[in-house]
Design a protein around this motif. Structure first.
Motif: not given
Length: 221
Positions: A86-89, A101-108, A198-201
């Motif tokens: 729920x927190x991630x969603x 943009x809430x995903x982990x940092x992009x691979x360089x 929203x579905x994840x939440x």
């Protein structure tokens, strides 16, 4: 026997598909690996699928025993996993620009990209606590091998096929994530990612609710 296999297979797939969410995860995966070559993304997609299968299989067949060893109940796992999901969603849904943009940092670049195949790409981005809790729940409902070996063996085979199917779906979705984004376009991608968030939440809230209901039921007994 065939009907039992089909039932267990579809039950496993249907229970895991909305939580794993391969289509929504594919767009986040593409954003994280945006600077990687196409060949590297294909390798990462394969590793995520294989790693996810191992995580789900271990959770399904030994998760309840591990929880018992540490004295942790399944409702507690559901509540904790639901809170994380729920927190991630919520974070993805309320990000300033795009939920991606809430995903982990992009691979360089390709260098070191494989080190991220398991964490965070496999866990918790794709196969998070919700999927693990669901796999443990499915495993806790399997027949006893000692008292009903034939039925338990059929059930286990069907469940393994279901796990393979969901992991194959993840692999295909991640491998062809760039084509999916091209078909959807910028607006379609934004809508799908928002909808996925929203579905994840909602899934997180539902898992929490199931956990609370199980705890209340255990107290009444």
């Amino acid at each position: 026997m065939v009907s039992n296999i089909i039932h267990a297979l579809f039950l496993t797939y249907a229970a895991l598909f909305p939580i794993v969410n391969p289509l929504g995860g594919a767009l986040i995966f593409l954003n994280v690996t945006n600077n990687c070559s196409q060949q590297m993304r294909h390798r990462l997609a394969w590793r995520v699928a294989v790693g996810g299968f191992l995580v789900l299989a271990c959770s399904l067949f030994s998760g309840s025993y591990i929880l018992g060893f540490f004295g942790i109940s399944l409702p507690a796992v559901r509540i904790a996993g639901g809170l994380v999901i729920a927190a991630m969603g919520w974070k993805m849904l309320n990000s300033s620009d795009s939920p991606v943009e809430a995903s982990p940092a992009s691979v360089k670049s390709d260098e070191g990209a494989l080190d991220l195949a398991f964490y965070p790409l496999t866990m918790p981005l794709t196969f998070g606590p919700g999927a693990i809790a669901t796999a443990i729940t499915i495993g806790s409902q399997q027949p006893d091998l000692l008292t009903d070996f034939d039925r338990a063996a059929v059930h286990d085979v069907a469940v393994i096929i279901g796990l393979l199917a969901i992991c194959a779906t993840v692999y295909l979705a991640y491998r062809y994530a760039d084509e999916l984004k091209r078909v959807l376009g910028k607006n379609g991608t934004s809508v799908l990612v928002r909808l996925s968030a929203f579905i994840v939440l909602c899934i997180g809230i539902q898992i929490i609710w199931f956990g609370i209901a199980d705890l209340v039921q255990s107290l009444s007994h």
